[in-house]
Design an enzyme around this catalytic site. Sequence first.
Site, PDB file in Angstrom:
ATOM      1  CG  HIS A 133      -2.145   0.836   1.098  1.00 47.94           C
ATOM      2  ND1 HIS A 133      -3.437   0.367   1.285  1.00 47.94           N
ATOM      3  CD2 HIS A 133      -2.288   2.141   0.825  1.00 47.94           C
ATOM      4  CE1 HIS A 133      -4.301   1.353   1.129  1.00 47.94           C
ATOM      5  NE2 HIS A 133      -3.627   2.445   0.858  1.00 47.94           N
ATOM      6  CG  ASN A 317      -9.752   0.712  -2.932  1.00 53.22           C
ATOM      7  OD1 ASN A 317     -10.249  -0.256  -2.380  1.00 53.22           O
ATOM      8  ND2 ASN A 317      -8.473   1.035  -2.805  1.00 53.22           N
ATOM      9  CD  GLU A 389      -8.894   2.248   0.199  1.00 49.82           C
ATOM     10  OE1 GLU A 389      -9.055   3.433  -0.179  1.00 49.82           O
ATOM     11  OE2 GLU A 389      -7.795   1.682   0.212  1.00 49.82           O
TER      12      GLU A 389
HETATM   13  C1  BG6 Z   1      -7.395   5.552  -1.266  1.00 46.54           C
HETATM   14  C2  BG6 Z   1      -6.129   5.009  -0.675  1.00 46.54           C
HETATM   15  O1  BG6 Z   1      -7.289   5.710  -2.626  1.00 46.54           O
HETATM   16  O2  BG6 Z   1      -7.800   6.790  -0.856  1.00 46.54           O
HETATM   17  C3  BG6 Z   1      -5.952   5.399   0.766  1.00 46.54           C
HETATM   18  O3  BG6 Z   1      -6.038   3.617  -0.797  1.00 46.54           O
HETATM   19  C4  BG6 Z   1      -6.206   6.887   0.899  1.00 46.54           C
HETATM   20  O4  BG6 Z   1      -4.668   5.052   1.197  1.00 46.54           O
HETATM   21  C5  BG6 Z   1      -7.620   7.202   0.477  1.00 46.54           C
HETATM   22  O5  BG6 Z   1      -5.930   7.352   2.173  1.00 46.54           O
HETATM   23  C6  BG6 Z   1      -7.927   8.677   0.537  1.00 46.54           C
HETATM   24  O6  BG6 Z   1      -7.110   9.338  -0.369  1.00 46.54           O
HETATM   25  P1  BG6 Z   1      -6.682  10.843  -0.250  1.00 46.54           P
HETATM   26  O7  BG6 Z   1      -5.822  11.091  -1.437  1.00 46.54           O
HETATM   27  O8  BG6 Z   1      -7.937  11.640  -0.286  1.00 46.54           O
HETATM   28  O9  BG6 Z   1      -5.940  11.018   1.038  1.00 46.54           O
END
Ligand code: BG6
Length: 481
Positions: A133, A317, A389
């Site tokens: 990750h 995600n 996610e």
């Molecule tokens: C996802 C990632 O795409 O988005 C996470 O896997 C990340 O690690 C999350 O924290 C939020 O992204 P960002 O860029 O808004 O901090």
Amino acid sequence: VLSVSICGSLAMEYKFPEGFKFGVASAAYQVEGDPKSSDRGENIWDYMVHSRPEVISDRSDASMACDSYHLWRRDIEMMEELGVNMYRFSISWTRLLPTGYPNIISEDGKRFYNDLIDGLLEKGIEPIVTLYHCDLPQSLQDLGGWANPLVVDWFTDYANVVFSLYADRVKIWLTLNEPFGICDFGYMELAAPYFDDIKVGGYMCTKNTLIAHAKAYRLYDEVYRPKYHGKVSLSTLFFWFEPATPDDVEATELAIQFWAGRYDHPIFSKEGGWPKKLEKLMLENGKNEGYPYPRLPPLSLEEIELVKGTYDFYGLNHYTTRLIRKVEPGYKPGPYPLMTLDEINVEMIGHPDWKSTELNWFSVHPKGIRDQLNWLKNNYDLKEIIITENGMMSLDPSLVDTGRLEYIRDYMEQVMLAMQDGVPVTGYTVWTMMDNFEWLNGYNLKYGLYAVDFNSPNRTRTPRESARFYSSVVRSRTLRT
Ligand code: BG6
């Protein structure tokens, strides 16, 4: 599904099927902290934040983050408070292999993940483990990182160590989190290694992530699956796209293929390989720029076969939906670089009717996840999709996070509706359990069901309204809207 009319408006009640899994997610670098007192080796984020502190909006670093390295028992307690039955976390490559190579396996790293996995299993919480990750060992970055085809061997060796240590207890694996993030963000100055080199290093990275994933999958398949019977896939970051006007339908399909298909099509489609139209277009683009060779490195027939079918489920995600609009070649990007995908001459914009968050790339459009899930069902042969996610960012640290609560409620409703459409979703994971080090946004940006006090030495965690809401859904296995 039950619907009840309350004061004229229709309230719906959805029951989640038996066996449906509810989880929360995290990533090692964003929560663990402690690179100093343990023997964890340096990774690309350590290197970037220390050599270029100005790229992090609050000039912070993740040296302590949520201190989950010490507070992991409290993390498990929070999962018990929520009632979730799965926890998606990642292993830090350099915590386990401080040099990046398997010549030295850290006793401390080994123990840390052993304890965490055992602690989860004792409480009936299933670990879902991401091998990678965002945190490549800096020693390997110095040799070219994800742009160097040798990364395939480095990654497979690392995967082998992880499987050999934990595959007896971990049954669901994600090789990579968001290859789009690794390559496109990493080579467009939106993540470490923070290079501006999308068309050479970035596209080499695209190919190498696919081969590395496939090799790790096949390693598990041959050596570990016969004994442990687990499942392996990866997580795809998939913005959903809708055409801004009827004229933009074709451009939108191309945008889907550029963003997600470039990583998904070789793995999940029946024919494998790059998405055909995209491959052709990118070749022409290269030629127009005076570059006679394909910028998207060709996949040989062996490589196509190697990568094709290397999944046991789809890990999604999903955060937001954008409208796609065609633009003229050479069109100047909007204020946020990702607003334009210049390789295919489109721009991503918001919809005037969709609620916007404080960051202009993130609109709230719950129906997008249902449309996307249906698209996945119609385009790939999938027996199972796990939402790895989904969650909402905010700059507001307050405990009364109505916006996040409504986001989770409304997105879960659309997941339910997608399941009624016949999409085989088996689990839902909130990003994220608690506020953490949000990459370039440091500690300014909040995604947590729990707020974390980053000024307190013990990183106090306090549930927000969204945590209570999610917990009530999880415990009753019922969603009321
Ligand atoms: C996802 C990632 O795409 O988005 C996470 O896997 C990340 O690690 C999350 O924290 C939020 O992204 P960002 O860029 O808004 O901090």
